[in-house]
Design a protein around this motif. Structure first.
Motif, short mmCIF file in Angstrom:
data_model
loop_
_atom_site.label_atom_id
_atom_site.label_comp_id
_atom_site.label_asym_id
_atom_site.label_seq_id
_atom_site.Cartn_x
_atom_site.Cartn_y
_atom_site.Cartn_z
N ILE A 116 0.84 -1.21 0.00
CA ILE A 116 0.00 0.00 0.00
C ILE A 116 0.87 1.26 0.00
CG2 ILE A 116 -1.90 1.21 1.11
CD1 ILE A 116 -2.72 -1.42 2.43
N ASN B 104 2.13 2.35 -3.36
CA ASN B 104 1.10 2.99 -4.18
C ASN B 104 0.82 4.39 -3.66
OD1 ASN B 104 -0.31 1.14 -6.32
ND2 ASN B 104 0.17 -0.21 -4.59
N ASN C 192 -7.05 -4.89 0.62
CA ASN C 192 -6.68 -4.13 -0.58
C ASN C 192 -6.25 -5.08 -1.70
OD1 ASN C 192 -5.31 -0.93 0.28
ND2 ASN C 192 -6.68 -2.13 1.55
N GLN D 242 1.32 -5.93 -4.92
CA GLN D 242 0.97 -6.77 -3.76
C GLN D 242 1.88 -8.00 -3.74
OE1 GLN D 242 -3.20 -7.97 -3.38
NE2 GLN D 242 -2.89 -7.94 -1.15
N VAL E 294 -6.46 -0.51 -4.18
CA VAL E 294 -5.44 0.18 -3.38
C VAL E 294 -5.42 1.69 -3.64
CG1 VAL E 294 -3.55 -0.35 -5.02
CG2 VAL E 294 -3.03 0.04 -2.60
N HIS F 253 -8.06 3.33 -1.77
CA HIS F 253 -7.62 3.45 -0.37
C HIS F 253 -6.68 4.65 -0.21
CE1 HIS F 253 -5.33 1.51 3.25
NE2 HIS F 253 -6.16 2.45 3.63
N CYS F 254 -5.76 4.84 -1.18
CA CYS F 254 -4.83 5.99 -1.08
C CYS F 254 -5.60 7.31 -1.07
CB CYS F 254 -3.83 5.96 -2.25
SG CYS F 254 -2.68 4.57 -2.14
#
Ligand code: NAD
Length: 339
Positions: free
Chosen positions: A16, A19, A196, A201, A235, A238-239
């Motif tokens: 994560i 990214n 995620n 990954q 992901v 999520h960022c």
């Protein structure tokens, strides 16, 4: 680094974090990032090739368990914020070797939050003028809430009930961060997110394992009856959520971040196999024929689901990516890179 502020990102060479760093540097040209990462088996600087020469980026090879190093970095860079990703993150490893999860996730988080407090404050609730807006953002997981039945979702009020050494170590670190807000007035945020998926990954996680095994013609291992349900979050969605919460969330609060995308492990495996059937057909049969049920993970939580209505209402964030089309692009890139 000639920027308005410098923030510390820990664990930025992992999935994560790697990214997040390019995304954040692009969105915030006035912020510089120092990335502190131990480069364990899970960290890889190749994940950060696109920013390695960026003027606002610096990598430090080091351990969050090393308090003297953290003190030295806070002194040297005068950080105005921390986004803390560094952790041991794989549940299966925590069953085999829990000790390092406690050392890194609990003791490492304590070091960071305590040094942040001592660097930014004169005494409890007396923040130094230069650090008035400095914030400590702790990245956590929905696994701290334990396991759900067939209905319901985790909200920010759901009591903690971690079941694996991994989730117990994350729950402990959340509690330590929480206590520094209540006891000392540290400006903290905790964000608990679901599973995620996306680029960078590590191979050990579920989606990369399914793809790797499928393409190698090997058995695709699925735990138990395959009906354990997870919520999947892209992901970069999520960022975006981290960016919103880090910059605009309320101090001392928790935000749940989910992808609104519940899937059982067996559904996910079939979805990936059917996408691969289209993109790289086998000579005979489907990749799904390779799926094989294996002995269940000890203490395997049955279902996780996240209610993200707080971040949606308060910060107008929502997940944008749809699992199927995003996985299709991800698989196309995977096939270009590795096949
Ligand atoms: P990851 O395992 O891919 O990366 C972890 C990074 O931390 C690696 O680069 C590793 O080298 C570094 N690291 C480990 N120990 C360290 C130490 N002692 N000092 C400095 N660096 C160290 O993890 P990830 O999937 O990117 O997860 C990042 C964070 O998000 C973790 O805190 C994890 O608990 C949380 N999280 C992840 C997910 C997910 O689906 N991946 C879901 C919920 C929460």
């Amino acid at each position: 680094m000639k920027t308005e502020k410098v923030i510390l990102v820990t664990g930025g060479a992992g999935f994560i974090g790697s990214n997040f760093i390019p995304f954040y540097l692009e969105r915030h040209p006035q912020t510089a990032i120092v990335n502190l990462d131990l480069l364990t088996y899970a960290g890889n600087l190749d994940n950060l090739k696109e920013v390695e020469d960026h003027p606002n980026y610096q990598f430090i090879h080091g351990d969050i368990r090393n308090r003297a190093l953290i003190e030295e970095l806070f002194e040297r860079y005068q950080f105005q914020g921390v986004v803390h990703f560094a952790a041991e993150s794989h549940v299966d490893n925590s069953i085999k070797n829990p000790g390092v999860f406690i050392e890194t996730n609990v003791n490492g988080t304590y070091n960071l939050v305590d040094v942040a407090y001592r660097s930014w404050f004169d005494e409890p609730f007396q923040v130094k003028k230069a650090f008035e807006n400095a914030r400590f953002h702790h990245i956590s997981t929905d696994e701290v809430y334990g396991s759900l039945g067939e209905t319901g979702k985790f909200t920010e009020e759901t009591p903690y009930a971690p079941n694996s050494p991994y989730s117990a170590s994350k729950a402990s670190s959340d509690m330590i961060v929480r206590s520094y807000h209540h006891t000392f007035g540290l400006n903290t945020i905790i964000a608990n997110c679901s599973n995620n998926y996306g680029p960078n990954q590590h191979d050990e996680k579920l989606i990369p394992t399914i793809i790797r095994k499928a393409l190698a013609g090997e058995e695709i291992p699925i735990y138990g009856d395959g009906k354990n349900i997870r919520d999947w979050l892209y992901v970069l969605d999520h960022c975006e959520a981290i960016d919103s919460v880090f910059n605009y969330g309320n101090a001392g609060e928790t935000y749940n971040v989910g992808g609104d995308c519940e899937k059982s492990n067996i559904e996910l495996a079939h979805l990936i196999c059917s996408l691969l059937d289209e993109l790289k057909p086998k000579k005979d049969g489907s990749y799904s024929d390779q799926i094989s049920f294996v002995k269940d993970r000890a203490g395997h939580d049955r279902r996780y689901a996240i209610d993200s209505s707080k971040i949606k209402k308060q910060l107008q964030w929502k997940p944008k990516k749809d699992l199927e089309s995003t996985l299709q692009n991800y698989l196309r890139n995977w096939l270009l890179m590795f096949n």
